[in-house]
Enzyme design. Structure first.
Site, PDB file in Angstrom:
ATOM      1  CG  HIS A 205     -20.298  41.016  13.598  1.00 51.44           C
ATOM      2  ND1 HIS A 205     -20.564  40.597  12.043  1.00 51.44           N
ATOM      3  CD2 HIS A 205     -21.034  40.549  14.303  1.00 51.44           C
ATOM      4  CE1 HIS A 205     -21.321  39.528  12.378  1.00 51.44           C
ATOM      5  NE2 HIS A 205     -21.702  39.549  13.694  1.00 51.44           N
TER       6      HIS A 205
HETATM    7  C1  UD1 Z   1     -25.059  40.163  17.963  1.00 51.51           C
HETATM    8  C2  UD1 Z   1     -25.266  38.317  17.726  1.00 51.51           C
HETATM    9  C3  UD1 Z   1     -24.504  37.907  16.462  1.00 51.51           C
HETATM   10  C4  UD1 Z   1     -25.128  38.742  15.280  1.00 51.51           C
HETATM   11  C5  UD1 Z   1     -24.831  40.186  15.481  1.00 51.51           C
HETATM   12  C6  UD1 Z   1     -25.430  40.884  14.315  1.00 51.51           C
HETATM   13  C7  UD1 Z   1     -25.283  37.042  19.920  1.00 51.51           C
HETATM   14  C8  UD1 Z   1     -24.517  36.283  20.693  1.00 51.51           C
HETATM   15  N1  UD1 Z   1     -24.605  37.793  18.924  1.00 51.51           N
HETATM   16  O1  UD1 Z   1     -23.648  40.175  18.075  1.00 51.51           O
HETATM   17  O2  UD1 Z   1     -24.895  36.473  16.366  1.00 51.51           O
HETATM   18  O3  UD1 Z   1     -24.198  38.342  14.194  1.00 51.51           O
HETATM   19  O4  UD1 Z   1     -25.643  40.563  16.598  1.00 51.51           O
HETATM   20  O5  UD1 Z   1     -25.233  42.298  14.650  1.00 51.51           O
HETATM   21  O6  UD1 Z   1     -26.691  37.428  20.272  1.00 51.51           O
HETATM   22  N2  UD1 Z   1     -24.023  47.592  20.473  1.00 51.51           N
HETATM   23  C9  UD1 Z   1     -24.287  48.837  20.338  1.00 51.51           C
HETATM   24  N3  UD1 Z   1     -25.541  49.001  19.654  1.00 51.51           N
HETATM   25  C10 UD1 Z   1     -26.624  48.087  19.844  1.00 51.51           C
HETATM   26  C11 UD1 Z   1     -26.109  46.926  20.184  1.00 51.51           C
HETATM   27  C12 UD1 Z   1     -24.954  46.707  20.555  1.00 51.51           C
HETATM   28  O7  UD1 Z   1     -23.602  49.781  20.361  1.00 51.51           O
HETATM   29  O8  UD1 Z   1     -27.681  48.479  19.472  1.00 51.51           O
HETATM   30  C13 UD1 Z   1     -22.521  47.285  21.065  1.00 51.51           C
HETATM   31  C14 UD1 Z   1     -22.485  47.331  22.385  1.00 51.51           C
HETATM   32  O9  UD1 Z   1     -21.200  47.732  22.721  1.00 51.51           O
HETATM   33  C15 UD1 Z   1     -22.558  45.720  22.690  1.00 51.51           C
HETATM   34  C16 UD1 Z   1     -21.624  45.345  21.440  1.00 51.51           C
HETATM   35  O10 UD1 Z   1     -22.334  46.065  20.428  1.00 51.51           O
HETATM   36  O11 UD1 Z   1     -21.868  45.441  23.830  1.00 51.51           O
HETATM   37  C17 UD1 Z   1     -22.276  43.866  21.127  1.00 51.51           C
HETATM   38  O12 UD1 Z   1     -23.683  43.701  20.954  1.00 51.51           O
HETATM   39  P1  UD1 Z   1     -24.399  42.312  21.253  1.00 51.51           P
HETATM   40  O13 UD1 Z   1     -25.842  42.280  20.889  1.00 51.51           O
HETATM   41  O14 UD1 Z   1     -23.962  41.728  22.668  1.00 51.51           O
HETATM   42  O15 UD1 Z   1     -23.604  41.125  20.168  1.00 51.51           O
HETATM   43  P2  UD1 Z   1     -23.334  41.583  18.809  1.00 51.51           P
HETATM   44  O16 UD1 Z   1     -21.887  41.731  18.731  1.00 51.51           O
HETATM   45  O17 UD1 Z   1     -24.101  42.808  18.121  1.00 51.51           O
END
Ligand code: UD1
Length: 358
Positions: A205
């Protein structure tokens, strides 16, 4: 003001297994606590299921921040956290790991002169292109109490000029959760998903792996190569899952792509696997304790102890297929070391330190 609560801030999936043992240990002491969820992760499968399976109390507040750019997300969390800290002043704020929720809470607390404790301090990959590395450096530079999982983290902090008396090696609270819940791991997950015989679990991821379509396509080719040797089960994180699917991930008959799994299901799957291929931080640690060979598809790790004292190694797309094939043929190690203080008692050590210092 001793009656003010100790406030824990969490928001993203990897925070929850680190937080649960600390909340439980502080509960024993009867101290007032509040749990704030920033809302960074809001999907049931990235958040709700973890609260239930880990036995975490419902958050006292969910700030509902959700997804967005780093600046948007961090700023929205800071605004909401500031309101909350002003209306219910914390005795101290405890933050976990390296996600955006961690750094947002630390920045707000620092400017309100609220003491900060950072659980999992001092990890460094040396790669500032990782958003998590920036979060780690900023959080540690303003935290008052730095609680570490391994002595390499202590050394990193000392090298950055942190006074040694602020650093406390307490062990790994995420491993407390693993050891506590191991008897309840869902060992039927692999069969239910259709994996029989030796199988490999993959999770990918990181932006560096899944954001670029070309890189995603090379990764999919490597996973197909591994699938020639063993079934590959890959729970897809929302970030990058679509890109891996677009690159043809599920076209190999021995690749099983699923939605994200709950904690007990995922850990049962990992525990029974022949090997793991990942770019996660936490999974490097969990495989180390479970004795599962782990191939980390990154050029650096902030968790070198999982290599020197565990079953992890850094791997590259060009070599991962051969390395995993070798590990599957060799079978799981009979014996392996486990890092110091990854013993299931880190939560009580954190609680003791918080109560003594804050
Ligand atoms: C975050 C953490 C990462 C961790 C990961 C575990 C940061 C900088 N990164 O990354 O260190 O390893 O979580 O999961 O904080 N999304 C959904 N549903 C949700 C949340 C997110 O669909 O409940 C999607 C959205 O499109 C979002 C993308 O995932 O834009 C990224 O989510 P985000 O929380 O920004 O970062 P992660 O990649 O999850």
């Amino acid at each position: 003001m001793p009656s003010n609560p100790i406030v824990h801030v969490a928001g993203a999936r990897p925070n929850f297994p680190k937080l649960a043992p600390v909340v439980a240990a502080l509960d024993q002491s009867g101290v007032a606590q509040r749990l704030l969820h920033t809302g960074q992760h809001y999907d049931e499968r990235l958040s709700g299921v973890f609260f239930r399976e880990l036995g975490l109390p419902e958050p006292d507040a969910n700030l509902g921040v959700g997804s967005g750019s780093h600046a948007y997300q961090t700023a929205a969390m800071m605004t909401a956290l500031e309101d909350d800290f002003l209306s219910t002043p914390p005795r101290a704020v405890v933050v976990y790991g390296d996600v955006n929720s961690t750094v947002a809470a630390a920045l707000v607390a620092a400017k309100l002169h609220i003491p900060i404790a950072h659980v999992e301090a001092g990890l460094r990959s040396g790669d500032r292109a990782m958003p998590e590395e920036i979060n780690r450096i900023v959080t540690d530079s303003i935290a008052d109490v730095l609680l570490t999982t391994s002595s390499d983290a202590d050394a990193n902090l000392v090298a950055e000029g942190v006074a040694p008396e602020r650093i406390h090696l307490v062990g790994n609270t995420m491993i407390d959760t693993l050891l506590r819940l191991r008897p309840q791991f869902d060992r039927g997950a692999a069969a239910r998903l259709g994996a029989d015989g030796a199988y490999v679990v993959a999770t990918l991821h990181r932006p560096s792996n899944v954001d670029d379509p070309e890189r995603a396509s090379t990764l999919v080719s490597a996973l197909h190569g591994i699938a020639e040797v063993a079934t590959v089960v890959i729970p897809l994180h929302p970030r990058g899952g679509a890109r891996l699917r677009e690159a043809g991930l599920a076209e190999h008959p021995r690749v099983i792509a699923t939605d994200p799994l709950g904690y007990l299901e995922f850990m049962g799957l990992v525990e029974g696997s022949a090997a793991v291929v990942t770019d996660s931080g936490g999974i490097q640690e969990e495989t180390t304790v479970l004795g599962v060979p782990c191939f980390t598809l990154r050029s650096t790790t902030e968790r070198p102890v999982t290599i020197t004292h565990g079953t992890n190694r850094l791997s590259a797309i060009q070599t991962v297929v051969a390395e995993v094939a070798e590990a599957v043929a060799a079978g799981r190690p009979a014996d392996w070391p486990v890092p110091e203080l990854w013993d299931g008692q880190a939560g009580p050590r954190v609680a003791e330190r918080l109560l003594a210092t804050l």
